[in-house]
Structures are given as structure tokens and as C-alpha cells.
Write an enzyme that holds these catalytic residues in place. Sequence first.
Site, mmCIF file in Angstrom:
data_model
loop_
_atom_site.group_PDB
_atom_site.id
_atom_site.type_symbol
_atom_site.label_atom_id
_atom_site.label_comp_id
_atom_site.label_asym_id
_atom_site.label_seq_id
_atom_site.Cartn_x
_atom_site.Cartn_y
_atom_site.Cartn_z
ATOM 1 N N GLU A 172 -32.380 13.630 44.641
ATOM 2 C CA GLU A 172 -32.506 14.050 43.243
ATOM 3 C C GLU A 172 -33.924 14.544 43.012
ATOM 4 O OE1 GLU A 172 -32.204 10.814 40.395
ATOM 5 O OE2 GLU A 172 -33.374 9.520 41.711
ATOM 6 N N LYS B 149 -33.048 2.507 35.965
ATOM 7 C CA LYS B 149 -33.981 3.414 35.276
ATOM 8 C C LYS B 149 -35.222 2.615 34.875
ATOM 9 C CE LYS B 149 -33.551 7.309 32.090
ATOM 10 N NZ LYS B 149 -34.114 8.360 32.929
ATOM 11 N N ARG C 59 -25.523 1.894 31.192
ATOM 12 C CA ARG C 59 -26.517 2.050 32.273
ATOM 13 C C ARG C 59 -27.752 1.200 31.980
ATOM 14 N NH1 ARG C 59 -28.093 8.075 33.943
ATOM 15 N NH2 ARG C 59 -29.554 7.866 32.207
HETATM 16 C C1 LIG Z 1 -34.620 10.413 38.090
HETATM 17 C C2 LIG Z 1 -33.553 10.954 37.231
HETATM 18 N N1 LIG Z 1 -32.419 11.377 37.813
HETATM 19 C C3 LIG Z 1 -31.406 11.876 37.083
HETATM 20 C C4 LIG Z 1 -31.515 11.964 35.705
HETATM 21 C C5 LIG Z 1 -30.374 12.527 34.916
HETATM 22 O O1 LIG Z 1 -29.736 11.507 34.204
HETATM 23 P P1 LIG Z 1 -28.985 11.799 32.831
HETATM 24 O O2 LIG Z 1 -28.134 12.986 33.059
HETATM 25 O O3 LIG Z 1 -28.199 10.571 32.595
HETATM 26 O O4 LIG Z 1 -30.033 12.051 31.813
HETATM 27 C C6 LIG Z 1 -32.682 11.549 35.063
HETATM 28 C C7 LIG Z 1 -32.825 11.658 33.602
HETATM 29 O O5 LIG Z 1 -32.663 10.723 32.908
HETATM 30 C C8 LIG Z 1 -33.717 11.016 35.843
HETATM 31 O O6 LIG Z 1 -34.847 10.589 35.258
#
Ligand SMILES: Cc1ncc(COP(=O)(O)O)c(C=O)c1O
Length: 325
Positions: free
Chosen positions: A201, A167, A66
Site C-alpha cells: 500500500e 490504524k 475498524r
Molecule cells: C495506510 C493507509 N492505507 C489505506 C488507507 C485507505 O483506507 P480508507 O479507504 O478506509 O480510508 C488509508 C487511509 O485511511 C491509510 O492511511
Amino acid sequence: MAGTMATSRTNDGSFAPFELEPVGPLSLHPAAHGLHYGSACFEGLKAHRGEDGTVRLFRARDHAQRLAGSAAGLCLPVPDPEWITEMLHAVVAANLDEVPDPPGALYLRPTLLGTDPNIGAATHPSREALLYVLASPVGDYVAADRPLTVAVETDLPRTTPQFGGVKAGGNYAMALGPTERARRELSAHQLLFAPKGFVQEAGPANFLLISDGALITPPLDGTFLAGITRDSVLTLARDLGDQVEERPLLVDELLDRSATAEAALVGTAAVLAGVGTLVYGDQRVRVGDGGVGPRTQRLREALVAVQRGVAPDHWGWTEPVAPGG
Ligand SMILES: Cc1ncc(COP(=O)(O)O)c(C=O)c1O
């Protein structure tokens, strides 16, 4: 913060072998591209100490993949995910004494930043970059039995649609204002973004509704982060025989189902954090009995058991870290 970090800088766009060094200030040109034009991204993952004493990274390769995707989205030099994974192993091995016992873990923060010293490059990518990995012992971000109050935002998206799967720090900066307002004015812990009424989300995690025996969560469409915890939980749920529905979820349906449902935020930091109350406009809607639901607890326990090496890992998600890296 744990004592040792790993760093690597590019030279002509290729990453140099990483070095382990004490955590300290980085030397960065004040015109560095990432500081001005937001060419910066990161990851967040954990290493867990098992009951057998072994420390295991959880889904490191998926996080590395990712990060590479985020780098491509920001037109930065793209590090090889295999090599990022090696770097993660080395950082955990160097900080092995600082991995706390459960429910704590060692949180890892790979960070990639465009370093071209050129303030004239607003519309040009950074050719050079710095990758570093920090580690930090953490406790439980949200206690397993503490239900959250989550406000629902239907006007604003968390970020721009084409960047939801990246991210990038800028995405988090965009969400700060509305999140702070929800905290101040609605006493909410977090904000659930549902632009045009479609649940997307929350600020730091994905969203899951558990209703009438099914796990319901919006499908991955690139407008929000493809959470690795989301994927793990859906996989475990299918394994436990639960029905999983990845489909659009409207706020109206969410509110209609809330009285008899469970809801959770799912992410590396949140694990599965139960949602007890939704705030929408001037309504405060209780989810289930307002506590953390039994299905949420069961899924959380199933996930944590794999992370700690207590339950079998059928998917190759965990990687033991050898003391030498
Ligand atoms: C905006 C956002 N959505 C979803 C997630 C969940 O992602 P993950 O399960 O890969 O940590 C995160 C955390 O990293 C996040 O910051």
C-alpha cells in the site's frame, strides 16, 4: 476545524456517555500511556453534502468497526461500534453548518488514546482510555485531474506486518522518514511500499492497477490497512461489470504493465487519485499516457455519486444525518 467535538472517558474500562463540547485543549496526565507507549489509534471518514442538501455519513459503521479492531489490537478498552456511529452522527449534526459543498466534505477523526497515568506500564495495557471525535471541513486532497508521482520502496515495509491492519499513529510515524526522503530526493508525492517486491500500500492509501480490463490489487492479508474505499471501489467495479483480481502483485509485473495501464491510490482522503509516474531506483516509468486514466475517472465518479446521494446506494453505505443527531 469545526467548532464542536465529542468526548468520552472510560471509568473502570467502560465508556461514559459522550459529551458534545467546544473544541479545545484536553486535560491529559503527562504520564498517559498513549503518549509514551503508543496506545493510540484513529479513524478517518467523511460526511458529504448531497445535491439535495442532505448530509450523509459514508460507511460510518465500517469505520467504527475498524476503530474497534484497532482498539483491540492495542489492548485498549474497545468501544461499541454502534455507539461510535451514534457519536459520529451527533458530531456531524452539531457541525452541520460547517459541511462544505462538494467537492469538499466534513472529515471526521475519531481518536482513541490510552490514558493510564503510569510510566511503569511499558509492557502492560492501558485500562483507561479517552475517545474523542473531531470534525474538519476539507477540500479535495488530490484534484481529480492531477496525476501523482509515486516512488516504489522495495526494502522497507510501511509498518510491522502484525500491525498493518491497525490504524495506529505509530504506523504513520514509521513511514515518515522514507516518505520524506522520496519527496526530497525523488520529487515523489507519495511512496508505495512493496517489501521484497510485493506491492502492499502507499503511505495514506491502498493501491490499484487497472490493466487489460481488470482491476488488480493485493489481497487483504493483515499486513496493510483494509481500506474501506478499496472495498467500495472493488464493489462498484464488479457492479459495472469490471473484472477484479485480488492477488499478489509484484513490482516487476507492475512496471511491465505500466505503459498500457492505469494506476490509482484509493482512500478516504485520496478518493481515487491517478498515478501518472512510478519512480523505481533510477527509472521514471510513465503509467499509461502519464495522466489520470478514464477508468480511474469513471470509478471515482461512480463512488462520488453514491456518496452524494446522486446514484442509488444498494449497499446501505450512506446514512443521512438528522439535524438533531
Ligand atoms: C495506510 C493507509 N492505507 C489505506 C488507507 C485507505 O483506507 P480508507 O479507504 O478506509 O480510508 C488509508 C487511509 O485511511 C491509510 O492511511
